[in-house]
Design an enzyme around this catalytic site. Structure first.
Site, mmCIF file in Angstrom:
data_model
loop_
_atom_site.group_PDB
_atom_site.id
_atom_site.type_symbol
_atom_site.label_atom_id
_atom_site.label_comp_id
_atom_site.label_asym_id
_atom_site.label_seq_id
_atom_site.Cartn_x
_atom_site.Cartn_y
_atom_site.Cartn_z
ATOM 1 N N HIS A 95 0.846 -1.197 0.000
ATOM 2 C CA HIS A 95 0.000 0.000 0.000
ATOM 3 C C HIS A 95 0.879 1.244 0.000
ATOM 4 O O HIS A 95 1.757 1.385 0.840
ATOM 5 C CB HIS A 95 -0.923 0.015 1.211
ATOM 6 C CG HIS A 95 -2.102 -0.894 1.082
ATOM 7 N ND1 HIS A 95 -3.288 -0.689 1.727
ATOM 8 C CD2 HIS A 95 -2.275 -2.008 0.341
ATOM 9 C CE1 HIS A 95 -4.145 -1.638 1.395
ATOM 10 N NE2 HIS A 95 -3.556 -2.466 0.571
ATOM 11 N N TYR A 154 -8.956 5.707 7.421
ATOM 12 C CA TYR A 154 -9.042 6.116 8.823
ATOM 13 C C TYR A 154 -10.111 7.205 8.892
ATOM 14 O O TYR A 154 -9.976 8.242 8.238
ATOM 15 C CB TYR A 154 -7.704 6.670 9.310
ATOM 16 C CG TYR A 154 -6.634 5.618 9.504
ATOM 17 C CD1 TYR A 154 -5.882 5.149 8.424
ATOM 18 C CD2 TYR A 154 -6.360 5.101 10.771
ATOM 19 C CE1 TYR A 154 -4.895 4.187 8.602
ATOM 20 C CE2 TYR A 154 -5.371 4.139 10.958
ATOM 21 C CZ TYR A 154 -4.645 3.682 9.872
ATOM 22 O OH TYR A 154 -3.669 2.730 10.056
ATOM 23 N N PRO A 193 -3.683 0.732 19.017
ATOM 24 C CA PRO A 193 -3.517 0.140 17.686
ATOM 25 C C PRO A 193 -3.482 1.146 16.526
ATOM 26 O O PRO A 193 -2.958 0.805 15.459
ATOM 27 C CB PRO A 193 -4.726 -0.787 17.551
ATOM 28 C CG PRO A 193 -5.724 -0.288 18.536
ATOM 29 C CD PRO A 193 -4.943 0.294 19.657
ATOM 30 N N LYS A 252 1.580 0.175 15.011
ATOM 31 C CA LYS A 252 3.010 0.211 15.344
ATOM 32 C C LYS A 252 3.489 -0.977 16.178
ATOM 33 O O LYS A 252 4.695 -1.241 16.255
ATOM 34 C CB LYS A 252 3.341 1.507 16.108
ATOM 35 C CG LYS A 252 3.301 2.740 15.240
ATOM 36 C CD LYS A 252 4.408 2.712 14.213
ATOM 37 C CE LYS A 252 4.162 3.672 13.082
ATOM 38 N NZ LYS A 252 4.672 3.204 11.799
ATOM 39 N N TYR A 262 4.232 6.959 9.691
ATOM 40 C CA TYR A 262 3.407 5.791 9.359
ATOM 41 C C TYR A 262 4.253 4.682 8.718
ATOM 42 O O TYR A 262 4.112 3.505 9.062
ATOM 43 C CB TYR A 262 2.275 6.214 8.416
ATOM 44 C CG TYR A 262 1.148 5.216 8.315
ATOM 45 C CD1 TYR A 262 -0.019 5.357 9.062
ATOM 46 C CD2 TYR A 262 1.254 4.111 7.470
ATOM 47 C CE1 TYR A 262 -1.050 4.428 8.964
ATOM 48 C CE2 TYR A 262 0.240 3.183 7.369
ATOM 49 C CZ TYR A 262 -0.916 3.344 8.121
ATOM 50 O OH TYR A 262 -1.920 2.422 8.029
#
Ligand code: DHB
Length: 373
Positions: A53, A183, A274, A278, A366
């Protein structure tokens, strides 16, 4: 990693192999974690089945915005490949190599940590009591494990924060209705759309901290997901549930990560909420540092990297702790928060989706910061 360096090890696990291979956890690998699995010769299935991704969507105020990590983070990406699959690959490889790996042990204890020969004792699955004199013990036994408490309280410092909400995760037999993760900030609470394969979706929903699975029949879960992700002309693809579980949200750091010949790694010494995925990646970063430290210590008698282990790891741990806290508090609805909080969250989300500098901050964290060497 130790086997690759010619260092013998014994791995003991209190659960059964079936339990370890069925337990559902997160599913997102940073590029450094993918590289690590490659270098360990563990990437066969990952290469075949992992989904790369190059970004995520952030949704708020009825809008969906794309963040392009390839552009923002120097071509770096993340890969969807479930932690459960990584565990299966590790177990299969260990057994194929004839490595020592025991399941369903009990009565585990560690002692002599401040000597050069710490001892791991346990009762094997066949009921016999074993004592292993070690050079080093790696405490990779999770938040509820025995290793962290074996470090005297007087040398440990703990930082901790509980969040006033939890995640309900549903894995469903349904093709994901999105090419990348979403998200979503919503007045009713956070939601996350992720996936396992092109046939299996994984979705998460913010629920009350004390929510019970019985309160959330499937129809209620799908209705809440449809409401939070709603956009004109688009909907969540529903399907039969394969797994439903509720996860509490906590930030926790215990330092130092080393005491004598005991080295802690992963959830045994730090927990992140969560949001941002990570946890597994931090554990992989810890053991990368640990493998080099143990190699120097045992093969060359050089203690410098062992002495630096805790500080080296904690620098990344605190970065990820901050990032997970920031993503969590930016995206979740705090029960009983005043209207100011939601306005501040929306301002931050608007900033991250309009300013290249702010988007870069999210992207480089990220995909993993600093990049794993
Ligand atoms: C997943 C979990 C996360 O917490 C996250 O931020 C992204 C993905 C997952 O399970 O796929």
């Amino acid at each position: 990693m130790l086997a690759q360096r010619g260092i013998d090890s014994v791995v003991v696990e209190i659960r059964s192999r079936a339990y370890c291979e069925a337990r559902q956890r997160a599913g997102l690998l940073e590029d450094g974690s993918v590289r690590l699995l490659h270098e360990a010769g563990l990437a066969g299935r990952l290469d075949a089945e992992g989904l790369e991704h190059g970004g995520i969507y952030l949704q708020f105020a009825g809008e969906r915005h794309h963040l392009d990590f390839r552009d923002l983070a120097g071509g770096r990406t993340v890969t969807v490949y479930a932690q459960t699959e990584v565990v299966k690959d590790l177990i299969a490889r260990r057994l194929a190599d004839g490595g020592h790996l025991e399941f369903e042990v009990s009565g585990t204890a560690v002692s002599g940590l401040d000597t050069r020969a710490p001892v791991l004792s346990y009762t094997a699955a066949d009921g016999s009591r074993r004592e292993i004199s070690c050079d080093v013990i790696a405490g990779c036994d999770g938040f509820h494990g025995i290793c962290r408490p074996a470090i005297p309280d007087r040398v440990r410092t703990v930082w901790e924060r509980d969040y006033p909400y939890a995640w309900l995760g549903i894995m469903a037999e349904a093709p994901p209705a999105t090419d990348e993760l979403i998200y979503c900030h919503h007045a009713e609470g956070f939601a996350l759309y992720t996936m396992r394969t092109m046939q299996v979706s994984k979705l998460y929903l913010q629920v009350d901290a004390d929510a019970r699975a019985e309160d959330w029949p499937e129809a209620r879960i799908w209705a809440a997901l449809q409401e939070r992700f709603a956009l004109p002309g688009w909907s969540v693809k529903e399907g039969p549930a394969l797994d439903i579980a509720i996860t509490p949200m906590r930030s926790f750091v215990s330092a130092p990560m080393r005491y004598g010949r005991l080295f802690l790694a992963g959830d045994a010494t730090h927990i992140v909420p969560p949001t941002g995925a990570k946890g597994l990646n931090l554990a992989m970063a810890d053991v990368t540092v640990l493998a080099d430290a143990v190699e120097d210590l045992l093969l060359r008698g050089d203690e410098r990297r062992a002495d630096a282990y805790s500080d080296t790891c904690l620098s990344r741990v605190w970065r990820a702790t901050h990032f997970s806290w920031w993503m969590t508090t930016m995206l979740h609805r705090t029960p009983e928060a005043d209207p100011m909080e939601a306005a501040l969250q929306l301002s931050q989300l608007r900033y991250v989706t309009t300013s290249r500098a702010a988007a870069t901050t999210l992207a480089e964290n990220y995909v993993g910061y600093p990049p794993l060497r």
